[in-house]
Design a protein around this motif. Structure first.
Motif, PDB file in Angstrom:
ATOM      1  N   LEU A  82       0.837  -1.195   0.000  1.00  0.00           N
ATOM      2  CA  LEU A  82       0.000   0.000   0.000  1.00  0.00           C
ATOM      3  C   LEU A  82       0.877   1.253   0.000  1.00  0.00           C
ATOM      4  O   LEU A  82       1.972   1.253   0.553  1.00  0.00           O
ATOM      5  CB  LEU A  82      -0.899   0.036   1.236  1.00  0.00           C
ATOM      6  N   LYS A  83       0.379   2.316  -0.613  1.00  0.00           N
ATOM      7  CA  LYS A  83       1.064   3.607  -0.585  1.00  0.00           C
ATOM      8  C   LYS A  83       0.620   4.339   0.693  1.00  0.00           C
ATOM      9  O   LYS A  83      -0.252   5.198   0.676  1.00  0.00           O
ATOM     10  CB  LYS A  83       0.709   4.412  -1.824  1.00  0.00           C
ATOM     11  N   TYR A  84       1.240   3.975   1.796  1.00  0.00           N
ATOM     12  CA  TYR A  84       0.826   4.511   3.086  1.00  0.00           C
ATOM     13  C   TYR A  84       0.837   6.042   3.124  1.00  0.00           C
ATOM     14  O   TYR A  84      -0.035   6.669   3.723  1.00  0.00           O
ATOM     15  CB  TYR A  84       1.741   3.994   4.204  1.00  0.00           C
ATOM     16  N   ASP A  85       1.850   6.635   2.486  1.00  0.00           N
ATOM     17  CA  ASP A  85       1.994   8.088   2.550  1.00  0.00           C
ATOM     18  C   ASP A  85       0.859   8.828   1.872  1.00  0.00           C
ATOM     19  O   ASP A  85       0.618  10.004   2.158  1.00  0.00           O
ATOM     20  CB  ASP A  85       3.332   8.505   1.931  1.00  0.00           C
ATOM     21  N   LEU A  86       0.121   8.174   0.964  1.00  0.00           N
ATOM     22  CA  LEU A  86      -0.962   8.836   0.257  1.00  0.00           C
ATOM     23  C   LEU A  86      -2.168   9.088   1.147  1.00  0.00           C
ATOM     24  O   LEU A  86      -2.963   9.987   0.891  1.00  0.00           O
ATOM     25  CB  LEU A  86      -1.379   8.010  -0.969  1.00  0.00           C
ATOM     26  N   PHE A  87      -2.328   8.257   2.188  1.00  0.00           N
ATOM     27  CA  PHE A  87      -3.495   8.460   3.058  1.00  0.00           C
ATOM     28  C   PHE A  87      -3.144   8.746   4.524  1.00  0.00           C
ATOM     29  O   PHE A  87      -4.004   9.182   5.279  1.00  0.00           O
ATOM     30  CB  PHE A  87      -4.446   7.255   2.988  1.00  0.00           C
ATOM     31  N   LYS A  89      -1.277  11.123   6.053  1.00  0.00           N
ATOM     32  CA  LYS A  89      -1.407  12.524   6.463  1.00  0.00           C
ATOM     33  C   LYS A  89      -2.874  12.931   6.516  1.00  0.00           C
ATOM     34  O   LYS A  89      -3.290  13.684   7.399  1.00  0.00           O
ATOM     35  CB  LYS A  89      -0.642  13.418   5.492  1.00  0.00           C
ATOM     36  N   LYS A  90      -3.665  12.399   5.596  1.00  0.00           N
ATOM     37  CA  LYS A  90      -5.075  12.772   5.534  1.00  0.00           C
ATOM     38  C   LYS A  90      -5.880  12.152   6.666  1.00  0.00           C
ATOM     39  O   LYS A  90      -6.706  12.809   7.302  1.00  0.00           O
ATOM     40  CB  LYS A  90      -5.642  12.340   4.179  1.00  0.00           C
ATOM     41  N   THR A  91      -5.664  10.879   6.930  1.00  0.00           N
ATOM     42  CA  THR A  91      -6.487  10.161   7.904  1.00  0.00           C
ATOM     43  C   THR A  91      -5.934  10.234   9.319  1.00  0.00           C
ATOM     44  O   THR A  91      -6.652   9.952  10.282  1.00  0.00           O
ATOM     45  CB  THR A  91      -6.617   8.681   7.521  1.00  0.00           C
ATOM     46  N   GLY A  92      -4.646  10.574   9.465  1.00  0.00           N
ATOM     47  CA  GLY A  92      -4.009  10.506  10.768  1.00  0.00           C
ATOM     48  C   GLY A  92      -3.606   9.075  11.082  1.00  0.00           C
ATOM     49  O   GLY A  92      -4.012   8.123  10.383  1.00  0.00           O
ATOM     50  N   THR A  93      -2.811   8.899  12.122  1.00  0.00           N
ATOM     51  CA  THR A  93      -2.283   7.572  12.439  1.00  0.00           C
ATOM     52  C   THR A  93      -3.389   6.571  12.748  1.00  0.00           C
ATOM     53  O   THR A  93      -3.373   5.436  12.247  1.00  0.00           O
ATOM     54  CB  THR A  93      -1.317   7.650  13.634  1.00  0.00           C
ATOM     55  N   GLU A  94      -4.367   6.963  13.549  1.00  0.00           N
ATOM     56  CA  GLU A  94      -5.435   6.026  13.901  1.00  0.00           C
ATOM     57  C   GLU A  94      -6.275   5.668  12.687  1.00  0.00           C
ATOM     58  O   GLU A  94      -6.669   4.507  12.513  1.00  0.00           O
ATOM     59  CB  GLU A  94      -6.316   6.627  15.003  1.00  0.00           C
ATOM     60  N   GLY A  95      -6.547   6.658  11.843  1.00  0.00           N
ATOM     61  CA  GLY A  95      -7.289   6.369  10.621  1.00  0.00           C
ATOM     62  C   GLY A  95      -6.513   5.453   9.700  1.00  0.00           C
ATOM     63  O   GLY A  95      -7.074   4.535   9.093  1.00  0.00           O
ATOM     64  N   ALA A  96      -5.203   5.678   9.589  1.00  0.00           N
ATOM     65  CA  ALA A  96      -4.364   4.831   8.743  1.00  0.00           C
ATOM     66  C   ALA A  96      -4.320   3.400   9.271  1.00  0.00           C
ATOM     67  O   ALA A  96      -4.268   2.441   8.493  1.00  0.00           O
ATOM     68  CB  ALA A  96      -2.954   5.416   8.656  1.00  0.00           C
ATOM     69  N   LYS A  97      -4.330   3.254  10.598  1.00  0.00           N
ATOM     70  CA  LYS A  97      -4.385   1.907  11.176  1.00  0.00           C
ATOM     71  C   LYS A  97      -5.682   1.207  10.772  1.00  0.00           C
ATOM     72  O   LYS A  97      -5.693  -0.006  10.502  1.00  0.00           O
ATOM     73  CB  LYS A  97      -4.276   1.975  12.696  1.00  0.00           C
ATOM     74  N   ASN A  98      -6.784   1.962  10.721  1.00  0.00           N
ATOM     75  CA  ASN A  98      -8.056   1.388  10.271  1.00  0.00           C
ATOM     76  C   ASN A  98      -7.965   0.921   8.825  1.00  0.00           C
ATOM     77  O   ASN A  98      -8.495  -0.130   8.466  1.00  0.00           O
ATOM     78  CB  ASN A  98      -9.178   2.420  10.407  1.00  0.00           C
ATOM     79  N   VAL A  99      -7.302   1.719   7.990  1.00  0.00           N
ATOM     80  CA  VAL A  99      -7.156   1.355   6.583  1.00  0.00           C
ATOM     81  C   VAL A  99      -6.352   0.063   6.445  1.00  0.00           C
ATOM     82  O   VAL A  99      -6.727  -0.857   5.710  1.00  0.00           O
ATOM     83  CB  VAL A  99      -6.475   2.494   5.792  1.00  0.00           C
ATOM     84  N   VAL A 100      -5.230  -0.005   7.152  1.00  0.00           N
ATOM     85  CA  VAL A 100      -4.381  -1.208   7.102  1.00  0.00           C
ATOM     86  C   VAL A 100      -5.156  -2.421   7.607  1.00  0.00           C
ATOM     87  O   VAL A 100      -5.105  -3.508   7.009  1.00  0.00           O
ATOM     88  CB  VAL A 100      -3.091  -0.986   7.913  1.00  0.00           C
ATOM     89  N   ASP A 101      -5.887  -2.253   8.694  1.00  0.00           N
ATOM     90  CA  ASP A 101      -6.691  -3.348   9.243  1.00  0.00           C
ATOM     91  C   ASP A 101      -7.746  -3.809   8.238  1.00  0.00           C
ATOM     92  O   ASP A 101      -8.010  -5.012   8.097  1.00  0.00           O
ATOM     93  CB  ASP A 101      -7.359  -2.888  10.543  1.00  0.00           C
ATOM     94  N   PHE A 102      -8.336  -2.861   7.533  1.00  0.00           N
ATOM     95  CA  PHE A 102      -9.322  -3.168   6.496  1.00  0.00           C
ATOM     96  C   PHE A 102      -8.723  -4.078   5.425  1.00  0.00           C
ATOM     97  O   PHE A 102      -9.299  -5.108   5.060  1.00  0.00           O
ATOM     98  CB  PHE A 102      -9.824  -1.862   5.889  1.00  0.00           C
ATOM     99  N   TYR A 103      -7.542  -3.729   4.927  1.00  0.00           N
ATOM    100  CA  TYR A 103      -6.911  -4.539   3.883  1.00  0.00           C
ATOM    101  C   TYR A 103      -6.459  -5.899   4.418  1.00  0.00           C
ATOM    102  O   TYR A 103      -6.559  -6.912   3.710  1.00  0.00           O
ATOM    103  CB  TYR A 103      -5.738  -3.787   3.258  1.00  0.00           C
TER     104      TYR A 103
END
Length: 443
Positions: A82-87, A89-103
């Motif tokens: 995943l291109k972590y840097d693309l999301f 900054k937008k979602t914040g660390t907790e939001g990004a953790k949700n995205v990773v968990d989703f995938y």
């Protein structure tokens, strides 16, 4: 070039068109839910809905699996790559953790579907490797591993010796390895879902494009060339083809991706290749290459280059420039397979948003029209799961991840012709940078 022209297939190389096709819609009918698109999202939604006794109709313009659901590389990969840097900054660390968990949960979802519906799709639970083809890519791999671990995607660094011990071909120097997931035949997967849906009582109509839809007093009426469906809920699961329906044109773009497959390798060639566990391999290029062995002992290489067609169009046509680049990639990475012949080549489209996140939401006065797009090339596990989530929401159940995705405000795309210029300019620049690395690797 002549060989590639002869090997092009317009429906992808994994499976033939299913026979017989389901009949086209030629009457006016009613349903509880009508779904547009017979891919992973549409079929997984239909299977969940029909369990509760709802009447479900799926309209498919071609046949189930015609699009990306049946043409992808077959990587069930979770959050690796995943291109972590693309999301982030937008979602914040907790939001990004949700995205990773989703995938990551997308892997579990697909594996459970295989078992629940007894789908034999040549799944090899081998894990995946993101590999370097030149020493200069180590920093990028290690940085992504560190960030991924902080967000919940744990990977293992494999050095040169560990890669050789696994039998990974020598062109792949080192890389990050994730033990979850693996590779499969996406054609067999989507056709297994198609059979399961038909057997469960889903009314599937193929060769049935949607001409229009409109909402009246909480009922959505979908028109096709020779019939219509009226339902309380509509799910638009067209992914990359959504802009051609006049939907999500300002939030998603279709990008053309290509694939090439060799003829079956002989026992001698397989022995020379090594690669005993058949891990799926992607590279650390700006525009990755993917390399994998199939159950039929062919080698499939995908991506390498991406292309955007003006006006977000999705013509079903060959891209011989991409096929030539893929053939060169095979020659570069697998010199022990010199002069191997090509079995087939094909192209298809992924749906991409500027933040690389799925685009999910509702529209209409009664919020009973749902849409799902933006797989970004990582949809083999997650698109089916999104369809399942939408189905559960229609049934009255709340999924926290769906709520999170629906709350995401997808960035706007540029208008044409700026969109075409900027996108293809960026893709060209990325390809040039990747070719510099390739030239270093060759020397």
């Amino acid at each position: 070039m002549i060989e590639l022209k002869q090997k092009y297939t317009s429906i992808g190389g994994w499976e033939e068109e299913p026979k017989p096709l389901q009949s086209a819609l030629n009457k006016d009918i009613n349903a509880d839910v009508v779904i547009i698109g017979g891919g992973l999202a549409g079929l997984c939604a239909s299977l969940e809905l029909v369990k509760s006794g709802l009447k479900v109709v799926v309209l498919e313009k071609e046949f189930s699996g015609f699009g990306a659901s049946g043409r992808n590389a077959g990587y069930l990969g979770g959050a690796l790559g995943l291109k972590y840097d693309l999301f982030l900054k937008k979602t914040g660390t907790e939001g990004a953790k949700n995205v990773v968990d989703f995938y990551e949960k997308g892997v579990d979802f697909a594996e459970n579907i295989f078992k629940e519906y007894t789908i034999d799709c040549d799944y090899i639970q081998s894990g995946l490797i993101r590999a370097a083809i030149h020493e200069s890519q180590e920093k990028s791999i290690r940085n992504d591993m560190k960030l991924g671990a902080e967000l919940g995607c744990e990977t293992e660094f494999l050095d040169h010796n560990e890669m050789r011990a696994r039998g990974i071909p020598p062109a792949f120097l080192f890389g990050s390895y994730i033990s979850r997931g693996g590779t499969l035949n996406p054609g067999k997967y989507i056709q297994g879902l198609r059979r399961a849906a038909i057997q469960a009582g889903v009314e599937l109509y193929e060769n049935t494009p949607m001409v229009s839809f409109h909402e009246v007093d909480g009922t959505v009426k979908v028109k096709s060339p020779n019939g219509s469906v009226s339902a309380a809920n509509l799910i638009l699961a067209n992914n990359a083809y959504m802009p051609q329906l006049g939907l999500l044109q300002d939030r998603t773009v279709p990008l053309r991706v290509s694939a090439i497959e060799t003829m079956p390798l002989s026992p001698t060639q397989l022995n020379a290749l090594g690669w005993y566990n058949r891990e799926g391999i992607t590279t650390a290029h700006h525009i990755m290459e993917s390399h994998r062995l199939t159950a039929r002992n062919t080698l499939v290489c995908t991506t390498k280059k991406l292309h955007y067609v003006y006006g977000s169009k999705t013509p079903n046509e060959p891209d011989f420039g991409q096929y030539r680049a893929l053939k060169i990639a095979i020659q570069d990475r697998f010199p022990m397979l010199k002069d191997i012949s090509i079995k087939s080549c094909w192209s298809g489209y992924i749906s991409y948003a500027n933040d690389a996140l799925p685009v999910v939401g509702t529209m209409g006065r009664h919020k009973n029209i749902y849409y799902a797009a933006g797989c970004a090339g990582h949809g083999l596990g997650t698109q089916g799961m999104i369809g399942n989530f939408i189905a559960k929401k229609i049934l009255g159940y709340e999924e926290s991840m769906l709520t999170f995705l629906m709350a995401n405000k997808t960035p706007r795309t540029l208008p044409e012709p700026l969109r075409w210029c900027v996108l293809n300019g960026a893709l060209f620049a990325a390809s040039r940078l990747d070719e510099q690395v390739n030239r270093k690797a060759r020397t």
